[in-house]
Design a protein around this motif. Structure first.
Motif, PDB file in Angstrom:
ATOM      1  N   LEU A 109      -3.285 -12.872  -5.222  1.00 26.14           N
ATOM      2  CA  LEU A 109      -2.000 -12.406  -5.737  1.00 26.14           C
ATOM      3  C   LEU A 109      -2.136 -11.012  -6.371  1.00 26.14           C
ATOM      4  O   LEU A 109      -1.372 -10.097  -6.043  1.00 26.14           O
ATOM      5  CB  LEU A 109      -1.444 -13.401  -6.759  1.00 26.14           C
ATOM      6  CG  LEU A 109      -0.118 -13.029  -7.417  1.00 26.14           C
ATOM      7  CD1 LEU A 109       1.011 -13.027  -6.396  1.00 26.14           C
ATOM      8  CD2 LEU A 109       0.194 -13.989  -8.551  1.00 26.14           C
ATOM      9  N   LEU A 110      -3.114 -10.858  -7.248  1.00 29.74           N
ATOM     10  CA  LEU A 110      -3.338  -9.550  -7.869  1.00 29.74           C
ATOM     11  C   LEU A 110      -3.718  -8.497  -6.832  1.00 29.74           C
ATOM     12  O   LEU A 110      -3.279  -7.353  -6.914  1.00 29.74           O
ATOM     13  CB  LEU A 110      -4.430  -9.643  -8.928  1.00 29.74           C
ATOM     14  CG  LEU A 110      -4.002 -10.222 -10.261  1.00 29.74           C
ATOM     15  CD1 LEU A 110      -5.201 -10.406 -11.178  1.00 29.74           C
ATOM     16  CD2 LEU A 110      -2.969  -9.335 -10.924  1.00 29.74           C
ATOM     17  N   ARG A 111      -4.520  -8.886  -5.865  1.00 35.02           N
ATOM     18  CA  ARG A 111      -4.904  -7.970  -4.784  1.00 35.02           C
ATOM     19  C   ARG A 111      -3.660  -7.473  -4.055  1.00 35.02           C
ATOM     20  O   ARG A 111      -3.506  -6.285  -3.796  1.00 35.02           O
ATOM     21  CB  ARG A 111      -5.850  -8.679  -3.824  1.00 35.02           C
ATOM     22  CG  ARG A 111      -6.275  -7.831  -2.664  1.00 35.02           C
ATOM     23  CD  ARG A 111      -7.252  -8.619  -1.781  1.00 35.02           C
ATOM     24  NE  ARG A 111      -7.360  -7.970  -0.507  1.00 35.02           N
ATOM     25  CZ  ARG A 111      -7.012  -8.506   0.657  1.00 35.02           C
ATOM     26  NH1 ARG A 111      -6.556  -9.735   0.705  1.00 35.02           N
ATOM     27  NH2 ARG A 111      -7.135  -7.838   1.775  1.00 35.02           N
ATOM     28  N   GLY A 112      -2.756  -8.397  -3.735  1.00 34.26           N
ATOM     29  CA  GLY A 112      -1.521  -8.031  -3.044  1.00 34.26           C
ATOM     30  C   GLY A 112      -0.641  -7.115  -3.875  1.00 34.26           C
ATOM     31  O   GLY A 112      -0.108  -6.118  -3.376  1.00 34.26           O
ATOM     32  N   ILE A 113      -0.506  -7.434  -5.154  1.00 34.41           N
ATOM     33  CA  ILE A 113       0.317  -6.612  -6.050  1.00 34.41           C
ATOM     34  C   ILE A 113      -0.277  -5.211  -6.170  1.00 34.41           C
ATOM     35  O   ILE A 113       0.438  -4.209  -6.029  1.00 34.41           O
ATOM     36  CB  ILE A 113       0.448  -7.275  -7.441  1.00 34.41           C
ATOM     37  CG1 ILE A 113       1.305  -8.541  -7.349  1.00 34.41           C
ATOM     38  CG2 ILE A 113       1.022  -6.296  -8.471  1.00 34.41           C
ATOM     39  CD1 ILE A 113       1.260  -9.419  -8.584  1.00 34.41           C
ATOM     40  N   LEU A 114      -1.564  -5.131  -6.437  1.00 32.06           N
ATOM     41  CA  LEU A 114      -2.210  -3.821  -6.591  1.00 32.06           C
ATOM     42  C   LEU A 114      -2.199  -3.033  -5.286  1.00 32.06           C
ATOM     43  O   LEU A 114      -2.047  -1.808  -5.299  1.00 32.06           O
ATOM     44  CB  LEU A 114      -3.637  -3.991  -7.107  1.00 32.06           C
ATOM     45  CG  LEU A 114      -3.745  -4.493  -8.549  1.00 32.06           C
ATOM     46  CD1 LEU A 114      -5.183  -4.812  -8.900  1.00 32.06           C
ATOM     47  CD2 LEU A 114      -3.159  -3.484  -9.524  1.00 32.06           C
ATOM     48  N   PHE A 115      -2.340  -3.733  -4.178  1.00 32.71           N
ATOM     49  CA  PHE A 115      -2.300  -3.068  -2.874  1.00 32.71           C
ATOM     50  C   PHE A 115      -0.924  -2.431  -2.645  1.00 32.71           C
ATOM     51  O   PHE A 115      -0.822  -1.291  -2.222  1.00 32.71           O
ATOM     52  CB  PHE A 115      -2.630  -4.063  -1.763  1.00 32.71           C
ATOM     53  CG  PHE A 115      -2.836  -3.440  -0.423  1.00 32.71           C
ATOM     54  CD1 PHE A 115      -3.972  -2.686  -0.150  1.00 32.71           C
ATOM     55  CD2 PHE A 115      -1.890  -3.592   0.581  1.00 32.71           C
ATOM     56  CE1 PHE A 115      -4.168  -2.103   1.092  1.00 32.71           C
ATOM     57  CE2 PHE A 115      -2.064  -3.008   1.827  1.00 32.71           C
ATOM     58  CZ  PHE A 115      -3.210  -2.265   2.082  1.00 32.71           C
ATOM     59  N   LYS A 116       0.148  -3.186  -2.991  1.00 29.85           N
ATOM     60  CA  LYS A 116       1.508  -2.649  -2.835  1.00 29.85           C
ATOM     61  C   LYS A 116       1.767  -1.484  -3.782  1.00 29.85           C
ATOM     62  O   LYS A 116       2.386  -0.496  -3.400  1.00 29.85           O
ATOM     63  CB  LYS A 116       2.538  -3.755  -3.029  1.00 29.85           C
ATOM     64  CG  LYS A 116       2.609  -4.696  -1.852  1.00 29.85           C
ATOM     65  CD  LYS A 116       3.644  -5.770  -2.021  1.00 29.85           C
ATOM     66  CE  LYS A 116       3.584  -6.686  -0.811  1.00 29.85           C
ATOM     67  NZ  LYS A 116       4.569  -7.732  -0.852  1.00 29.85           N
ATOM     68  N   ILE A 117       1.302  -1.602  -5.014  1.00 29.19           N
ATOM     69  CA  ILE A 117       1.454  -0.495  -5.975  1.00 29.19           C
ATOM     70  C   ILE A 117       0.735   0.737  -5.451  1.00 29.19           C
ATOM     71  O   ILE A 117       1.264   1.850  -5.512  1.00 29.19           O
ATOM     72  CB  ILE A 117       0.917  -0.901  -7.367  1.00 29.19           C
ATOM     73  CG1 ILE A 117       1.842  -1.941  -8.003  1.00 29.19           C
ATOM     74  CG2 ILE A 117       0.760   0.319  -8.269  1.00 29.19           C
ATOM     75  CD1 ILE A 117       1.291  -2.574  -9.271  1.00 29.19           C
ATOM     76  N   ASN A 118      -0.437   0.547  -4.917  1.00 25.46           N
ATOM     77  CA  ASN A 118      -1.224   1.645  -4.358  1.00 25.46           C
ATOM     78  C   ASN A 118      -0.512   2.292  -3.171  1.00 25.46           C
ATOM     79  O   ASN A 118      -0.502   3.514  -3.045  1.00 25.46           O
ATOM     80  CB  ASN A 118      -2.603   1.137  -3.955  1.00 25.46           C
ATOM     81  CG  ASN A 118      -3.677   2.179  -4.053  1.00 25.46           C
ATOM     82  OD1 ASN A 118      -3.548   3.147  -4.799  1.00 25.46           O
ATOM     83  ND2 ASN A 118      -4.742   1.986  -3.316  1.00 25.46           N
ATOM     84  N   LEU A 119       0.102   1.470  -2.315  1.00 24.09           N
ATOM     85  CA  LEU A 119       0.851   2.005  -1.175  1.00 24.09           C
ATOM     86  C   LEU A 119       2.033   2.844  -1.630  1.00 24.09           C
ATOM     87  O   LEU A 119       2.293   3.920  -1.092  1.00 24.09           O
ATOM     88  CB  LEU A 119       1.349   0.874  -0.272  1.00 24.09           C
ATOM     89  CG  LEU A 119       0.365   0.266   0.707  1.00 24.09           C
ATOM     90  CD1 LEU A 119       1.004  -0.913   1.434  1.00 24.09           C
ATOM     91  CD2 LEU A 119      -0.105   1.310   1.704  1.00 24.09           C
TER      92      LEU A 119
END
Length: 156
Positions: free
Chosen positions: A140-150
């Protein structure tokens, strides 16, 4: 190199994935540490007693001062073998491993007295169950941080 194969070998025994990745010194160190912590924590006996349903005896036999090292060693060795085999495609792929290590360590801490639905699970089953929320929160955190990074990279 198949990263999932290296990961599965590391699940079987920390250090095996590193040996397959030709990281021999690192692999030997992980195998040595696995044996050291395993023997000092009485972990094989604790596993056997837990599988036989003798949770109270498993709790008594466990050396928690050593057993507390096991989750971080175990999950770090898995992540390291996976990463070295090319499995780390994004900068946040470590998070499911890290959060699993955290949750399993906490599960280990509470395993001698925490009951789930009135059942004492002990030093094997509670930490194993703790992998589930660890992996879920990590992804979940990986997905959130990945989207923020994008979004950040898009706005640059």
């Amino acid at each position: 190199m198949n990263p999932k194969e290296r990961l599965l070998w590391s699940i079987a025994l920390p250090g095996f994935g590193q040996l397959l990745n030709k990281k021999y010194i690192k692999g030997i160190v992980f195998v040595f540490l696995e044996f050291l912590v395993n023997v000092q924590a009485n972990f094989n006996e604790v596993i056997m007693l837990s599988f036989q349903g003798d949770i109270e005896k498993a709790i008594i036999k466990a050396d928690y001062q050593w057993l507390m090292f096991y989750p971080c060693l175990y999950f770090f060795a898995m992540w390291d073998a996976y990463k070295d085999a090319g499995g780390e495609k994004d900068c946040f792929s470590f998070l499911p491993f890290v959060f699993s290590a955290y949750f399993v360590t906490v599960g280990c801490m509470y395993s001698s007295n925490f009951k789930l639905f009135g059942v004492l699970l002990g030093p094997v089953w509670l930490p194993i169950i703790a992998v589930i929320p660890g992996v879920m929160i990590g992804f979940l955190l990986r997905g959130i941080l990945f989207k923020i990074n994008l979004v950040r990279n898009k706005n640059v």
